[in-house]
Design an enzyme around this catalytic site. Structure first.
Site, PDB file in Angstrom:
ATOM      1  N   VAL A 511      31.366  43.078  43.902  1.00 43.08           N
ATOM      2  CA  VAL A 511      31.437  42.811  42.474  1.00 43.08           C
ATOM      3  C   VAL A 511      30.672  43.924  41.785  1.00 43.08           C
ATOM      4  CG1 VAL A 511      30.937  41.152  40.660  1.00 43.08           C
ATOM      5  CG2 VAL A 511      31.413  40.353  42.966  1.00 43.08           C
ATOM      6  N   GLY A 512      31.335  44.583  40.884  1.00 42.70           N
ATOM      7  CA  GLY A 512      30.676  45.700  40.205  1.00 42.70           C
ATOM      8  C   GLY A 512      30.593  45.446  38.734  1.00 42.70           C
ATOM      9  N   GLY A 513      30.051  46.407  38.031  1.00 36.95           N
ATOM     10  CA  GLY A 513      29.926  46.279  36.589  1.00 36.95           C
ATOM     11  C   GLY A 513      31.274  46.037  35.941  1.00 36.95           C
ATOM     12  N   PHE A 514      32.275  46.600  36.508  1.00 38.40           N
ATOM     13  CA  PHE A 514      33.591  46.539  35.911  1.00 38.40           C
ATOM     14  C   PHE A 514      34.313  45.246  36.239  1.00 38.40           C
ATOM     15  CE2 PHE A 514      38.123  47.246  36.518  1.00 38.40           C
ATOM     16  CZ  PHE A 514      38.513  47.868  35.351  1.00 38.40           C
ATOM     17  N   ARG A 516      35.681  42.595  39.820  1.00 39.74           N
ATOM     18  CA  ARG A 516      35.626  42.294  41.251  1.00 39.74           C
ATOM     19  C   ARG A 516      36.577  43.189  42.029  1.00 39.74           C
ATOM     20  NH1 ARG A 516      33.083  37.296  40.958  1.00 39.74           N
ATOM     21  NH2 ARG A 516      33.780  36.236  42.834  1.00 39.74           N
ATOM     22  N   ASP A 627      26.533  58.111  38.269  1.00 36.41           N
ATOM     23  CA  ASP A 627      26.053  56.920  38.969  1.00 36.41           C
ATOM     24  C   ASP A 627      26.115  57.151  40.473  1.00 36.41           C
ATOM     25  OD1 ASP A 627      24.890  54.436  39.028  1.00 36.41           O
ATOM     26  OD2 ASP A 627      26.754  53.321  38.752  1.00 36.41           O
TER      27      ASP A 627
END
Ligand code: NAG
Ligand code: NAG
Ligand code: NAG
Ligand code: NAG
Length: 844
Positions: A511-514, A516, A627
């Site tokens: 799960v990322g900032g953007f 899943r 990042d």
């Protein structure tokens, strides 16, 4: 602002005159806001200023209306006359001049007669990092009003508070306070009680006050507390079997030793207590127990305030303290610590309340070893601690509720920018709005099914800080639909559903900032990674667009490649090549995967350096990743490293500029200090982050680990100090000891050191880094070739081919899939994840 200060100052003078007994703490920062009000409201001696008039914060976007009512309400505060009602997401932002913990207080009272039915409001309130309220519904709430108090460590110069209406209803707020508090009030450490162990890392966590109790004493209102806190009498929390004897003394007799001040708790708290009374007369043996209903599945910070106001001599009050039937203090002889009677004392604990319990109990009872049977409690504060998802309410994180490149970062940009910039910002936001309006008219026929994604022809029109120079250019940017550009294969939503087995959670990779990421299998059997953005999120949209734009322009062996996308039904889905061995980080620590050899590590570093080098120099316009971290370096089935996650990428400076001015983004622990200070982005910021990656690869520990002693928390500082002493081998991964050629290690250490230079100009380019790492590999290979002549790995001397190595094929035990890391550290993959490790410090 000056006026507010003046008012506060006068108030302080007034209060000092009225109550000269204690020196008042003056908060350096104090925002008292009456939302939706047309006039100042005075409450508890403070003036609350209408949000429309406050000069230091701006209400960002969102349709908000003012609700007001003349009818009275039973709310204990006067803000029931007005409220700000939000029909869509909206934010308040507060300029914070002094970072550190702040009280955030929210007042809610659903006005009976307003255009919206506020009793059916569903409230979600988030700050930049923490969820304060999640889908809170007044209907289910027992009272007709609500007061919430939080203690949040604000670590940037802006605090953004966003209100999100949910379930088609509205959100509202009647009043907001953001007030700084003394930094010493909450320490970073406390004592965990189950089992007894030091607990550190509190300063990174948010607290919500759930109970603040004055044992055996009266209600203490905000006016009588230097930090505006309210203390209530404890009677209603006393367990029915507890019989207590109240004692009280003249508050002026309370002595504050060093480290305890009236800000810790007013003397009124210490001057009253619940005790067992003259219990030694009978053979009374019982506990005094307080029971507090709490939300399950959270940890709680429990501060006990103690003061021996009843003993006649020292060492006669010895007792035990239990929290949730765990022993917190045993044979505790208060006066042996304070060396006197009537001395204020407090102690902090952390206790977990499990998912199947809904109470927290605190007891004091006599110690069997003591001569006299007695126990005391003067005050108690119970604060809920934010959970692993950085939430104080429920199981959603800010990244889910307010996905990705959180508004904060853009706003920081605005504030950093000049006033002129801010004006230009308004103009630009206007322009963006035009685009977004275009987006809303989803069904407009000429744009087909893809009209939701306006792509400016020239990438970074959303770079708010640069808008003073770029706004004209952006102004001409036209909106085009994705479908018209060549962005890889288009997938229908049905194809995506089939590939990912309807987004089966078993296939979740991370799960990322953007959003899943799921593992998927296309019809032809190709494995893919399906990244599903959260629909309806504008921030996500910007990153989605950036990522597609960037990726579609870039093809490189060491960059994760985009296969296609799906934008049907407002979805934002990207389909990537599948990286069977997952993130580099999970091969370093935090999982059971076998350790990587030094050669493998070098090859992985070389591969990712090559990818970054290509980003910086290969494309027509230089691209800064922004990042770089070990979770964004992925490994395919042959352990070839590929750089992933371009959501934050930015085009580098044009030829005539030396940097891109921008809001700080990226992950803490990897952030270039220069970038952080000056908001100026260059390729050298990536080089710094890559230096952190190199140290992580060598030492196999997280970039930041707040649980460690102070000097070790930040890997960059810590490893650099060892590198400077030339003793890097002391801190490297134990698995590597004796297997690394010293010359190779030396070269590697020097390379990392150069990457981590304080100033960008002193750091090497990615090309130089690459060259040095290849040299380090060469040194390793020649030495192992000498040591093991039968090893023909000298074929790989250049380290560039990275052909599948027999060596790796032997590692059958490598598990497939990349989720082993993200499962354990779900918070870390979020782009805004800050200090992730401390969320579960005891787990490590
Ligand atoms: C509210 O208070 C502020 C500061 O004391 C003052 O500047 C302002 O004029 C007041 N506004 C009204 C409407 O009374
Ligand atoms: C707030 O957090 C920062 C780092 O994130 C830390 O240095 C500071 O000590 C914290 N302040 C308080 C009062 O906890
Ligand atoms: C007080 O409570 C603790 C924890 O629940 C318990 O172990 C202890 O036996 C109790 N003491 C008395 C005297 O009831
Ligand atoms: C408890 O909270 C954690 C996150 O802090 C969550 O993963 C878990 O599912 C929760 N358990 C229950 C039973 O709600």
């Amino acid at each position: 602002m000056e006026l507010i200060k003046w008012v506060l100052y006068s108030l302080v003078i007034f209060l000092v005159l009225v109550n000269g007994s204690f020196a008042l703490y003056t908060p350096p920062e104090s925002y008292l806001i009456a939302c939706g009000s047309s006039q100042n409201i005075t409450f508890q001696g403070h003036t609350y200023i209408p949000d429309s008039q406050h000069s230091s914060f701006v209400l960002k976007t969102g349709n908000s209306v003012v609700a007001s009512s003349n009818s009275s309400s039973n709310a204990p505060f006067p803000f029931y006359q007005s409220a700000r009602v939000f029909t869509e997401k909206a934010s308040y932002r507060f300029e914070i001049r002094k970072e550190g913990r702040h009280w955030v207080r929210l007042y809610f009272s659903p006005l009976p007669k307003s255009s919206h039915d506020l009793t059916s409001a569903s409230l979600t309130v988030v700050t930049d990092d923490f969820v304060l309220l999640s889908n809170f519904s007044f209907k289910k709430h027992k009272g007709s009003f609500m007061f919430k108090e939080y203690a949040i460590n604000v670590t940037s110069d802006i605090l953004v508070m966003t209100f999100i209406p949910s379930n088609g209803s509205v959100a509202f707020v009647n009043a907001i306070e953001v007030v700084s508090m003394p930094n010493e009030l909450f320490a970073d450490q406390a004592l965990a009680v189950d089992p007894i162990a030091p607990f550190s890392g509190l300063s990174e966590l948010a607290f919500e006050t759930v109970y603040r109790v004055n044992m055996g004493g009266p209600l203490i209102t905000a006016q009588n507390d230097t930090l505006g806190r309210t203390w209530v009498n404890d009677l209603k929390y006393l367990h029915m079997n507890s019989s207590v004897f109240n004692v009280s003394v003249n508050p002026s007799t309370i002595k504050y030793p060093e480290g305890v001040t009236p800000e810790t708790a007013p003397n009124l708290v210490y001057a009253t207590a619940d005790t067992m009374g003259d219990a030694n007369v009978n053979d009374q043996n019982f506990n005094i127990t307080w029971v507090f209903p709490v939300d399950p599945n959270f940890s709680y910070f429990v501060r006990v305030h103690l003061c021996d106001i009843m003993s006649k001599s020292l060492n006669t009050l010895v007792f035990n303290l239990y929290i949730n039937s765990d022993t917190a203090l045993v044979s505790f002889d208060l006066s042996s610590i304070t060396n006197d009677l009537s001395v204020a004392y407090f102690k902090d604990f952390v206790s977990n309340v499990s998912a199947d319990s809904s109470t927290l109990t605190v007891s004091v009872g006599p110690d069997s070893m003591a001569d006299l049977t007695n126990a005391t409690m003067n005050g108690l504060e119970i604060m809920k601690i934010s959970n692993a998802l950085k939430s104080l309410d429920g199981l959603s994180s800010v990244d889910i509720l307010l996905p990705s490149s959180s508004s904060k970062k853009n706003i920081v940009g605005i504030i950093v920018g000049s006033v002129v910039g801010a004006l230009a910002a308004v103009a630009l936001v206007g322009l963006c709005c035009c685009c977004l309006v275009g987006r809303k008219s989803k069904s407009s026929p000429q744009q087909g099914g893809h009209s939701w994604l306006p792509l400016p022809l020239y990438g970074n029109s959303l770079t708010l800080t640069k808008m003073s120079t770029t706004s004209q250019k952006s102004g001409t940017a036209s909106c085009i639909s994705l479908a018209s550009s060549n962005l890889g294969r288009f997938f229908s939503f049905q194809e995506i559903l089939d590939a990912s087995n309807k987004f089966d959670e078993k296939l979740l990779l991370g799960v990322g900032g953007f959003g899943r990421v799921y593992k998927g299998t296309l019809e032809d059997g190709t494995n893919v990674a399906v990244k599903r953005g959260n629909p309806r999120s504008e921030q996500g949209l910007a990153e989605f667009r950036t990522e597609i734009e960037m990726l579609s322009k870039l093809r490189h062996r060491h960059l994760v490649s985009l296969i296609g996308y799906c934008d049907e039904r407002s979805e934002m889905i990207l389909v990537y090549e599948y990286m069977a061995n997952g993130p580099l980080r999970s091969h370093l620590y935090g999982s059971d995967l076998p350790p990587l050899s030094w050669k493998q590590r070098l090859e992985i570093c070389i591969g990712s350096a090559r990818g970054l080098h290509y980003l910086h120099t290969g494309a027509s316009q230089s691209i800064i990743h922004r990042d770089v971290k070990t979770t964004n370096i992925l490994l395919d089935e042959n352990f070839v490293a590929k750089v992933a996650d371009f959501g934050l990428s930015k085009a580098g400076p044009a030829l005539d500029q030396t940097h891109v001015s921008t809001a700080v983004k990226g992950s803490f622990g990897y952030l270039d200090p220069e970038y952080f200070r000056r908001q100026q982005l260059t390729e050298k910021s990536d080089v710094y982050s890559f230096g952190v990656v190199l140290m992580e690869v060598l030492c196999t520990r997280p970039a930041l680990n707040p649980v460690l002693p102070r000097e070790q928390v930040n890997i960059a500082e810590w490893a650099m100090s060892w590198q400077k002493k030339g003793m890097l081998e002391q801190i490297m991964d134990k698995n590597l000891v004796g297997k690394v050629n010293p010359a190779s290690l030396k070269k590697f250490g020097e390379t990392a050191e150069k990457c981590l230079a304080e100033y960008g100009v002193d750091r090497p380019s990615m090309g130089d880094v690459l060259w040095n790492l290849e040299y380090a590999l060469q040194l390793q290979e020649t030495s192992s070739a000498l040591m093991e002549p039968e090893d023909n790995s000298t074929n790989h001397i250049t380290g560039i081919q990275l052909t599948p190595l027999e060596h790796f094929d032997n590692s059958v035990s490598m598990i497939e899939g990349g989720n082993s890391c993200t499962d354990e550290d779900p918070e870390d993959v979020a782009t805004s994840a800050v200090f992730s490790q401390l969320v579960n410090p005891r787990g490590r």
